[in-house]
Design a protein around this motif. Structure first.
Motif, PDB file in Angstrom:
ATOM      1  N   UNK A 142      -2.481  66.994 -37.860  1.00  0.00           N
ATOM      2  CA  UNK A 142      -1.226  66.444 -37.359  1.00  0.00           C
ATOM      3  C   UNK A 142      -1.498  65.227 -36.479  1.00  0.00           C
ATOM      4  N   UNK A 143      -2.470  65.339 -35.582  1.00  0.00           N
ATOM      5  CA  UNK A 143      -2.785  64.221 -34.685  1.00  0.00           C
ATOM      6  C   UNK A 143      -3.184  62.982 -35.480  1.00  0.00           C
ATOM      7  N   UNK A 144      -3.997  63.169 -36.520  1.00  0.00           N
ATOM      8  CA  UNK A 144      -4.464  62.028 -37.317  1.00  0.00           C
ATOM      9  C   UNK A 144      -3.341  61.389 -38.123  1.00  0.00           C
ATOM     10  N   UNK A 145      -2.510  62.195 -38.736  1.00  0.00           N
ATOM     11  CA  UNK A 145      -1.484  61.662 -39.627  1.00  0.00           C
ATOM     12  C   UNK A 145      -0.176  61.313 -38.916  1.00  0.00           C
ATOM     13  N   UNK A 146       0.137  62.046 -37.860  1.00  0.00           N
ATOM     14  CA  UNK A 146       1.458  61.919 -37.232  1.00  0.00           C
ATOM     15  C   UNK A 146       1.391  61.538 -35.756  1.00  0.00           C
ATOM     16  N   UNK A 147       0.220  61.319 -35.233  1.00  0.00           N
ATOM     17  CA  UNK A 147       0.039  61.119 -33.799  1.00  0.00           C
ATOM     18  C   UNK A 147       0.845  59.996 -33.199  1.00  0.00           C
ATOM     19  N   UNK A 148       1.190  58.990 -33.993  1.00  0.00           N
ATOM     20  CA  UNK A 148       1.951  57.850 -33.495  1.00  0.00           C
ATOM     21  C   UNK A 148       3.451  58.149 -33.393  1.00  0.00           C
ATOM     22  N   UNK A 149       3.897  59.234 -34.011  1.00  0.00           N
ATOM     23  CA  UNK A 149       5.304  59.637 -33.964  1.00  0.00           C
ATOM     24  C   UNK A 149       5.556  60.459 -32.702  1.00  0.00           C
ATOM     25  N   UNK A 150       6.814  60.552 -32.312  1.00  0.00           N
ATOM     26  CA  UNK A 150       7.142  61.208 -31.047  1.00  0.00           C
ATOM     27  C   UNK A 150       8.054  62.404 -31.218  1.00  0.00           C
ATOM     28  N   UNK A 151       7.878  63.354 -30.309  1.00  0.00           N
ATOM     29  CA  UNK A 151       8.834  64.428 -30.078  1.00  0.00           C
ATOM     30  C   UNK A 151       9.377  64.184 -28.686  1.00  0.00           C
ATOM     31  N   UNK A 152      10.686  64.108 -28.561  1.00  0.00           N
ATOM     32  CA  UNK A 152      11.240  63.713 -27.273  1.00  0.00           C
ATOM     33  C   UNK A 152      10.763  62.313 -26.953  1.00  0.00           C
ATOM     34  N   UNK A 153      10.224  62.138 -25.792  1.00  0.00           N
ATOM     35  CA  UNK A 153       9.711  60.832 -25.381  1.00  0.00           C
ATOM     36  C   UNK A 153       8.197  60.761 -25.388  1.00  0.00           C
ATOM     37  N   UNK A 154       7.528  61.767 -25.968  1.00  0.00           N
ATOM     38  CA  UNK A 154       6.070  61.819 -25.951  1.00  0.00           C
ATOM     39  C   UNK A 154       5.496  61.677 -27.361  1.00  0.00           C
ATOM     40  N   UNK A 155       4.492  60.819 -27.529  1.00  0.00           N
ATOM     41  CA  UNK A 155       3.816  60.759 -28.832  1.00  0.00           C
ATOM     42  C   UNK A 155       3.093  62.080 -29.112  1.00  0.00           C
ATOM     43  N   UNK A 156       3.054  62.457 -30.378  1.00  0.00           N
ATOM     44  CA  UNK A 156       2.372  63.702 -30.753  1.00  0.00           C
ATOM     45  C   UNK A 156       0.919  63.713 -30.302  1.00  0.00           C
ATOM     46  N   UNK A 157       0.232  62.579 -30.382  1.00  0.00           N
ATOM     47  CA  UNK A 157      -1.162  62.531 -29.910  1.00  0.00           C
ATOM     48  C   UNK A 157      -1.268  63.006 -28.471  1.00  0.00           C
ATOM     49  N   UNK A 158      -0.348  62.570 -27.637  1.00  0.00           N
ATOM     50  CA  UNK A 158      -0.372  62.988 -26.237  1.00  0.00           C
ATOM     51  C   UNK A 158      -0.068  64.480 -26.118  1.00  0.00           C
ATOM     52  N   UNK A 159       0.970  64.938 -26.811  1.00  0.00           N
ATOM     53  CA  UNK A 159       1.369  66.344 -26.716  1.00  0.00           C
ATOM     54  C   UNK A 159       0.236  67.260 -27.178  1.00  0.00           C
ATOM     55  N   UNK A 160      -0.449  66.883 -28.249  1.00  0.00           N
ATOM     56  CA  UNK A 160      -1.523  67.717 -28.793  1.00  0.00           C
ATOM     57  C   UNK A 160      -2.759  67.694 -27.908  1.00  0.00           C
ATOM     58  N   UNK A 161      -3.098  66.536 -27.366  1.00  0.00           N
ATOM     59  CA  UNK A 161      -4.375  66.381 -26.673  1.00  0.00           C
ATOM     60  C   UNK A 161      -4.338  66.596 -25.171  1.00  0.00           C
ATOM     61  N   UNK A 162      -3.163  66.666 -24.561  1.00  0.00           N
ATOM     62  CA  UNK A 162      -3.115  66.927 -23.124  1.00  0.00           C
ATOM     63  C   UNK A 162      -3.645  68.344 -22.898  1.00  0.00           C
ATOM     64  N   UNK A 163      -4.468  68.523 -21.889  1.00  0.00           N
ATOM     65  CA  UNK A 163      -5.160  69.799 -21.736  1.00  0.00           C
ATOM     66  C   UNK A 163      -4.290  70.918 -21.179  1.00  0.00           C
ATOM     67  N   UNK A 164      -3.208  70.579 -20.534  1.00  0.00           N
ATOM     68  CA  UNK A 164      -2.323  71.631 -20.037  1.00  0.00           C
ATOM     69  C   UNK A 164      -0.929  71.051 -19.843  1.00  0.00           C
ATOM     70  N   UNK A 165      -0.009  71.892 -19.602  1.00  0.00           N
ATOM     71  CA  UNK A 165       1.357  71.443 -19.389  1.00  0.00           C
ATOM     72  C   UNK A 165       2.302  72.128 -20.351  1.00  0.00           C
ATOM     73  N   UNK A 166       3.551  72.172 -19.964  1.00  0.00           N
ATOM     74  CA  UNK A 166       4.561  72.869 -20.753  1.00  0.00           C
ATOM     75  C   UNK A 166       4.723  72.274 -22.139  1.00  0.00           C
ATOM     76  N   UNK A 167       4.723  70.922 -22.242  1.00  0.00           N
ATOM     77  CA  UNK A 167       4.889  70.283 -23.555  1.00  0.00           C
ATOM     78  C   UNK A 167       3.786  70.720 -24.500  1.00  0.00           C
ATOM     79  N   UNK A 168       2.556  70.647 -24.045  1.00  0.00           N
ATOM     80  CA  UNK A 168       1.401  71.018 -24.861  1.00  0.00           C
ATOM     81  C   UNK A 168       1.450  72.483 -25.256  1.00  0.00           C
ATOM     82  N   UNK A 169       1.654  73.350 -24.290  1.00  0.00           N
ATOM     83  CA  UNK A 169       1.666  74.790 -24.551  1.00  0.00           C
ATOM     84  C   UNK A 169       2.758  75.161 -25.549  1.00  0.00           C
ATOM     85  N   UNK A 170       3.951  74.641 -25.342  1.00  0.00           N
ATOM     86  CA  UNK A 170       5.068  74.996 -26.213  1.00  0.00           C
ATOM     87  C   UNK A 170       4.839  74.477 -27.631  1.00  0.00           C
TER      88      UNK A 170
END
Length: 125
Positions: free
Chosen positions: A49-77
């Protein structure tokens, strides 16, 4: 003589127990993988997902950020819901409803469609 023999047996059992505990608890992932924390397959799906879709966003966050952030509600959910989708515990409609509820915006459709495309290409879990 019997007392000496019983002492040796007790000592042998004690040493055996200590060795078994040391081998079972101190090896970390080298001895036994922690399958409760990381399930094989889904980590590769996150990478896909990160490789193919990482530039796309959910809410105001790019998927790359949501997937790779080490902790936080966005990442966990996101990881939890995506794992459920990957393992077939929820369907695409439920996934979209859950994701859109957590990342409220009207711009999630491209990211969701990309995730579904990756799911179609992923090997079965």
């Amino acid at each position: 003589m019997q007392a000496l023999k019983r002492t040796r047996v007790r000592n042998t059992l004690a040493v055996t127990g200590v060795v078994m505990l040391a081998l079972s608890g101190c090896g970390g992932d080298l001895v036994a993988p922690d399958s409760l924390i990381e399930k094989p397959g889904v980590e590769g799906f996150y990478d896909q997902i990160a490789n193919a879709c990482g530039h796309l966003s959910l809410g105001n966050q790019p998927l790359n950020y949501i997937i790779n952030v080490s902790n936080g509600d966005d990442n966990d959910y996101f990881l939890d819901e995506t794992s459920k989708l990957y393992y077939g515990r929820i369907d695409r409609t439920t996934y979209a409803t859950d994701i859109n509820g957590f990342f409220p915006t009207d711009k999630n459709t491209p990211a969701l469609n990309c995730i579904y495309a990756q799911l179609d290409q992923a090997p079965s879990p």
